[in-house]
Design a protein around this motif. Structure first.
Motif, PDB file in Angstrom:
ATOM      1  N   ALA A  34       0.818  -1.215   0.000  1.00 41.73           N
ATOM      2  CA  ALA A  34       0.000   0.000   0.000  1.00 41.73           C
ATOM      3  C   ALA A  34       0.854   1.269   0.000  1.00 41.73           C
ATOM      4  N   VAL A  35       2.000   1.220  -0.660  1.00 44.46           N
ATOM      5  CA  VAL A  35       2.836   2.408  -0.835  1.00 44.46           C
ATOM      6  C   VAL A  35       3.217   2.487  -2.307  1.00 44.46           C
ATOM      7  N   GLY A  36       3.274   3.705  -2.810  1.00 39.29           N
ATOM      8  CA  GLY A  36       3.613   3.894  -4.215  1.00 39.29           C
ATOM      9  C   GLY A  36       4.376   5.183  -4.408  1.00 39.29           C
ATOM     10  N   SER A  37       4.457   5.616  -5.649  1.00 41.75           N
ATOM     11  CA  SER A  37       5.257   6.808  -5.950  1.00 41.75           C
ATOM     12  C   SER A  37       4.713   8.056  -5.258  1.00 41.75           C
ATOM     13  N   GLN A  38       3.406   8.116  -5.024  1.00 44.25           N
ATOM     14  CA  GLN A  38       2.856   9.285  -4.324  1.00 44.25           C
ATOM     15  C   GLN A  38       3.321   9.348  -2.868  1.00 44.25           C
ATOM     16  N   HIS A  39       3.825   8.232  -2.344  1.00 44.53           N
ATOM     17  CA  HIS A  39       4.357   8.188  -0.977  1.00 44.53           C
ATOM     18  C   HIS A  39       5.871   8.422  -0.965  1.00 44.53           C
ATOM     19  N   GLN A  40       6.411   8.703  -2.140  1.00 42.93           N
ATOM     20  CA  GLN A  40       7.832   9.002  -2.306  1.00 42.93           C
ATOM     21  C   GLN A  40       8.722   7.873  -1.794  1.00 42.93           C
ATOM     22  N   VAL A  41       8.381   6.630  -2.196  1.00 40.23           N
ATOM     23  CA  VAL A  41       9.201   5.475  -1.844  1.00 40.23           C
ATOM     24  C   VAL A  41      10.040   5.085  -3.048  1.00 40.23           C
ATOM     25  N   ASP A  46       7.393  -3.241  -9.042  1.00 35.79           N
ATOM     26  CA  ASP A  46       6.699  -2.328  -9.952  1.00 35.79           C
ATOM     27  C   ASP A  46       6.014  -1.252  -9.107  1.00 35.79           C
ATOM     28  N   ILE A  47       6.666  -0.083  -8.994  1.00 31.73           N
ATOM     29  CA  ILE A  47       6.127   1.011  -8.185  1.00 31.73           C
ATOM     30  C   ILE A  47       5.143   1.793  -9.042  1.00 31.73           C
ATOM     31  N   ARG A  48       3.899   1.807  -8.585  1.00 36.00           N
ATOM     32  CA  ARG A  48       2.853   2.558  -9.270  1.00 36.00           C
ATOM     33  C   ARG A  48       2.486   3.771  -8.431  1.00 36.00           C
ATOM     34  N   ASP A  49       1.488   4.524  -8.855  1.00 38.10           N
ATOM     35  CA  ASP A  49       1.151   5.767  -8.173  1.00 38.10           C
ATOM     36  C   ASP A  49       0.745   5.540  -6.709  1.00 38.10           C
ATOM     37  N   THR A  50      -0.235   4.667  -6.494  1.00 35.79           N
ATOM     38  CA  THR A  50      -0.778   4.488  -5.141  1.00 35.79           C
ATOM     39  C   THR A  50      -0.338   3.205  -4.454  1.00 35.79           C
TER      40      THR A  50
END
Length: 177
Positions: free
Chosen positions: A92-99, A123-127
């Protein structure tokens, strides 16, 4: 950051988890098992406890690991790892979480003890993030990863069911190649 501070943080986290378990759980059966195992193996309780720490936290002291090295390097890109059945999970972490990929790998290695080389595609996606891990993850490790966090964001890991349509399409593509 030096290795000592990383080990110190890992030790502190391990101690906090131990303390929580001692306070919240009835450990009578586990205590009895340890006493019987130590007696049967003719080892003292401290050595038995140390062996259990090693079993449950193999990466607590990575510089002191004496695990056999893999003779074949495993691919880090798309595709599967030979000899390992991989399972896809959703974090439940993605690019919007700056990971970053490194953040995700670090928390997976630290929390689950999985060898970094056995982490498949990330595969890092938005959310959210999709990650491939070796099959057979124990329930207690899965629970740790559910509660683990990168910064303020919990991983809340969930297993992703295979998409039959995509698998069939991939098999057809491979046969046509």
């Amino acid at each position: 950051m030096n290795a000592f501070s990383v080990e110190s943080r890992k030790e502190d986290k391990f101690k906090r988890r131990l303390q929580r378990i001692v306070v919240e759980e009835d450990l009578a059966m586990q205590r009895d098992l340890i006493q019987r195992a130590a007696a049967e193996l003719d080892i003292d309780l401290l050595t038995c406890a140390a062996a259990l720490v090693y079993l449950s936290q193999p990466n607590l002291y990575p510089a002191h690991k004496q695990q056999p090295k893999l003779l074949v390097s495993l691919p880090q890109s798309r595709g599967s790892h030979p000899g390992f059945k991989m399972v896809r999970y959703r974090l439940a972490v993605g690019s919007q979480h700056q990971v970053s990929r490194d953040d995700i790998q670090s928390v997976l290695v630290e929390e689950s003890g999985v060898d970094k080389k056995r982490i498949g595609r990330i595969d890092i996606r938005d959310t959210h993030t999709l990650v491939e891990l070796p099959d057979g993850m124990p329930a207690d490790i899965f629970q740790l990863l559910t509660e683990a966090a990168i910064g303020p964001h919990r991983l809340n890991i969930k297993r992703v069911k295979p998409n039959k349509f995509r698998q069939t399409a991939r098999i057809v593509q491979e046969e046509e190649s």
